[in-house]
Design a protein around this motif. Sequence first.
Motif, mmCIF file in Angstrom:
data_model
loop_
_atom_site.group_PDB
_atom_site.id
_atom_site.type_symbol
_atom_site.label_atom_id
_atom_site.label_comp_id
_atom_site.label_asym_id
_atom_site.label_seq_id
_atom_site.Cartn_x
_atom_site.Cartn_y
_atom_site.Cartn_z
ATOM 1 N N SER A 1 0.861 -1.180 0.000
ATOM 2 C CA SER A 1 0.000 0.000 0.000
ATOM 3 C C SER A 1 0.897 1.230 0.000
ATOM 4 N N ALA A 2 0.334 2.377 -0.344
ATOM 5 C CA ALA A 2 1.153 3.593 -0.456
ATOM 6 C C ALA A 2 0.340 4.810 -0.082
ATOM 7 N N ARG A 3 1.050 5.834 0.405
ATOM 8 C CA ARG A 3 0.482 7.149 0.672
ATOM 9 C C ARG A 3 1.420 8.195 0.072
ATOM 10 N N SER A 4 0.820 9.243 -0.497
ATOM 11 C CA SER A 4 1.623 10.235 -1.226
ATOM 12 C C SER A 4 1.227 11.660 -0.875
ATOM 13 N N ALA A 5 2.196 12.564 -1.042
ATOM 14 C CA ALA A 5 1.985 14.000 -0.830
ATOM 15 C C ALA A 5 3.090 14.733 -1.578
ATOM 16 N N PHE A 6 3.340 15.979 -1.172
ATOM 17 C CA PHE A 6 4.418 16.769 -1.751
ATOM 18 C C PHE A 6 5.261 17.380 -0.641
ATOM 19 N N LEU A 7 6.537 17.559 -0.923
ATOM 20 C CA LEU A 7 7.426 18.333 -0.069
ATOM 21 C C LEU A 7 7.952 19.507 -0.873
ATOM 22 N N SER A 8 8.108 20.643 -0.223
ATOM 23 C CA SER A 8 8.696 21.812 -0.880
ATOM 24 C C SER A 8 10.208 21.764 -0.667
ATOM 25 N N SER A 9 10.945 21.636 -1.761
ATOM 26 C CA SER A 9 12.398 21.461 -1.696
ATOM 27 C C SER A 9 13.112 22.798 -1.556
ATOM 28 N N ALA B 1 6.817 27.396 -12.212
ATOM 29 C CA ALA B 1 6.801 26.196 -11.380
ATOM 30 C C ALA B 1 7.263 26.497 -9.955
ATOM 31 N N ASP B 2 6.680 25.775 -9.000
ATOM 32 C CA ASP B 2 7.088 25.912 -7.607
ATOM 33 C C ASP B 2 8.241 24.946 -7.312
ATOM 34 N N HIS B 3 8.544 24.766 -6.029
ATOM 35 C CA HIS B 3 9.649 23.891 -5.616
ATOM 36 C C HIS B 3 9.167 22.532 -5.111
ATOM 37 N N ASP B 4 7.930 22.169 -5.394
ATOM 38 C CA ASP B 4 7.361 20.952 -4.826
ATOM 39 C C ASP B 4 7.848 19.692 -5.532
ATOM 40 N N VAL B 5 8.047 18.643 -4.735
ATOM 41 C CA VAL B 5 8.427 17.329 -5.267
ATOM 42 C C VAL B 5 7.510 16.279 -4.665
ATOM 43 N N PRO B 6 7.182 15.223 -5.417
ATOM 44 C CA PRO B 6 6.342 14.159 -4.858
ATOM 45 C C PRO B 6 7.095 13.356 -3.804
ATOM 46 N N ILE B 7 6.371 12.838 -2.840
ATOM 47 C CA ILE B 7 6.916 11.894 -1.864
ATOM 48 C C ILE B 7 5.876 10.811 -1.627
ATOM 49 N N THR B 8 6.333 9.561 -1.574
ATOM 50 C CA THR B 8 5.445 8.420 -1.383
ATOM 51 C C THR B 8 6.077 7.467 -0.377
ATOM 52 N N ILE B 9 5.281 6.973 0.553
ATOM 53 C CA ILE B 9 5.723 5.937 1.474
ATOM 54 C C ILE B 9 5.015 4.644 1.099
ATOM 55 N N ILE B 10 5.800 3.582 0.876
ATOM 56 C CA ILE B 10 5.294 2.294 0.403
ATOM 57 C C ILE B 10 5.667 1.221 1.428
ATOM 58 N N TRP C 1 -1.562 12.255 8.971
ATOM 59 C CA TRP C 1 -0.954 13.159 7.992
ATOM 60 C C TRP C 1 -1.915 13.533 6.862
ATOM 61 N N ASP C 2 -2.939 12.701 6.657
ATOM 62 C CA ASP C 2 -3.927 12.933 5.579
ATOM 63 C C ASP C 2 -3.289 12.900 4.195
ATOM 64 N N TRP C 3 -2.264 12.102 4.034
ATOM 65 C CA TRP C 3 -1.691 11.922 2.701
ATOM 66 C C TRP C 3 -2.646 11.105 1.833
ATOM 67 N N GLU C 4 -2.544 11.270 0.533
ATOM 68 C CA GLU C 4 -3.449 10.584 -0.386
ATOM 69 C C GLU C 4 -3.025 9.130 -0.594
ATOM 70 N N GLU C 5 -4.014 8.269 -0.831
ATOM 71 C CA GLU C 5 -3.715 6.872 -1.134
ATOM 72 C C GLU C 5 -3.080 6.768 -2.520
ATOM 73 N N GLY C 6 -2.182 5.808 -2.665
ATOM 74 C CA GLY C 6 -1.586 5.544 -3.968
ATOM 75 C C GLY C 6 -0.244 6.227 -4.159
ATOM 76 N N ASP D 1 -3.184 17.231 -7.419
ATOM 77 C CA ASP D 1 -2.870 18.633 -7.168
ATOM 78 C C ASP D 1 -3.344 19.076 -5.786
ATOM 79 N N ALA D 2 -4.290 18.334 -5.211
ATOM 80 C CA ALA D 2 -4.841 18.699 -3.901
ATOM 81 C C ALA D 2 -4.115 18.023 -2.744
ATOM 82 N N ALA D 3 -3.070 17.251 -3.024
ATOM 83 C CA ALA D 3 -2.360 16.537 -1.967
ATOM 84 C C ALA D 3 -1.669 17.520 -1.030
ATOM 85 N N PRO D 4 -1.492 17.159 0.248
ATOM 86 C CA PRO D 4 -0.817 18.053 1.195
ATOM 87 C C PRO D 4 0.593 18.421 0.738
ATOM 88 N N VAL D 5 1.038 19.603 1.137
ATOM 89 C CA VAL D 5 2.387 20.073 0.830
ATOM 90 C C VAL D 5 3.058 20.472 2.138
#
Length: 548
Positions: A281-289, A496-505, A518-523, A528-532
């Motif tokens: 299973s996985a959860r995904s969001a964004f981090l600002s680099s 473009a902003d400084h955001d990068v995807p992050i996923t925990i699997i 954390w309310d990260w999205e599944e998958g 675009d609405a994922a937490p940052v």
Amino acid sequence: MTGQRETPSDGRDGPRGAGLLTVLACATLLVAPLVPGALSSGTPSALLGLPVESLVVLTVLLTVVRPPLRALAAVLFATAVVVAIVAASLDLGFRATIDRPFSVAEDGGALVDAFGVAEDALGRLGATSALLLVGVLAATTGAMVGLAALRVGRVAAGEERRGRAIVGALAAVWIVGALAGAQLVPGAPVAASRTADTLVETSSRAVSSVREQEAFERALASDPLDDRAPAELMTALAGKDVVVAFVESYGRVAVDPTPFTAVVARALDDGASTLARRGYSARSAFLSSPTFGGVSWFAHATLQTGVWVDSPRKYDRLLSRDRTTLTGIFEAAGWRTMAVVPSNERGWEEGESFYGFDTVLDARSMGYRGPAFGYARMPDQFTWKVFHDHAVVDDSRPVMAEIDFVSSHTPWTPLPRMVPWRDLGDGSVFESHAAEDESAVAAWADPERVRELYAESVAYSLATMFSYLETFDQHDLVLIVLGDHQPARIVSGPDADHDVPITIIAQDSAVLDAIEAWDWEEGVHPSDAAPVWRMDDFRDRFVDAFSR
């Protein structure tokens, strides 16, 4: 012959040649000091205006009589113009690639790194030739500007009162234009000071960097993890292998729905199916680099230490302090720690002394004998296999590793292709892949092709990761896969902003239950609405989630 007279001449130039040279010298004095402004603004209209720097140097040349002092004035003027042009050019390049202005106090090391990237793309001869060409152009420009100032000053002095009157009139026009705010066209004031403005801005930036450094020092002075006992940390991950996988240039642009990123979307969709089949299973969001387009180690340091590292000085200062890193936490809690940096060709003492890695694998120790792929010394698939072989050695301790996957590093060509895992060997199997692909020089002539190559490289990096998870049973693996920064502006675009995807699997549902708040999205494909989050927030939140 008698009855004929030679045409009088002005030195070696002849009257027409002398007049033409004077016109060219005037044009040089009018345009050259405006070039820094045109580079900074990106608009040709910035080349319009009356440069105050030329008026100042002509006034000095008309006032000073002694030849050595006149030459000195011309040299200083030419030097100021060339330095401003170089500073504006570097600023333009830094903004276009890593999305921040050039800082003379910070970026000497970054220039060396940029040369290394150019060397990977163009070869040592090509990169050295380009550097020499830049040096020759700078020296030639300086000589032209200095000689132009001397010539116009000499002509004006020869005209005596009329020459002084012309320079005085131009100075009056500049003053009136400045007071009235007059513009030749919108955005192009009559009273121009492009060179001076650039030099002042460059100096001001250096002062600002000192203040930022002071704020950084204050952030380093206290660490919220200093009061935590090692026995309390990472208890919820006991017995699990934890991998932080940085995918080079994997930015938000890669997961945004655009025509050229369709190949990335397919890789993520196929990967999601693979994970479902294997029980992940996985959860995904964004981090600002903290960085953009390059300088990946700023992102690595920020994620590991929980402080915002966005400049060479901050990075160097961080390494001189005893700051708690994610790696150090895992090591203290009993994990065997490892760094895999496939493009490093020299020792990395800080990997052990600062970050706390027990083992550092690099290009010298990974056993690769295949071709290089631009900056990438070896394909990501080979990197995964080397990590796996070292992770499964007979050791009862779990592994914590940070791995750099660099197949998606600029220039994004040539690019390897997946091969059967059993055929990897020493990497020689990739020999034909590097020979068949197009050159970086040819590809980068077409921005659309560059974007396509970028997306293909990210899709390859993701495909190797999902293939690894499918091929090798990793029941106790917790994989944190993220980008280090967005790709250069040629791909990311101007806004473009400084955001990068992050996923925990993970396969263990308890791992993802621990981050439910954390309310990260599944998958694996954040919307675009994922937490940052800011990237420097990740360390402490991660430690809190998995510690008692």
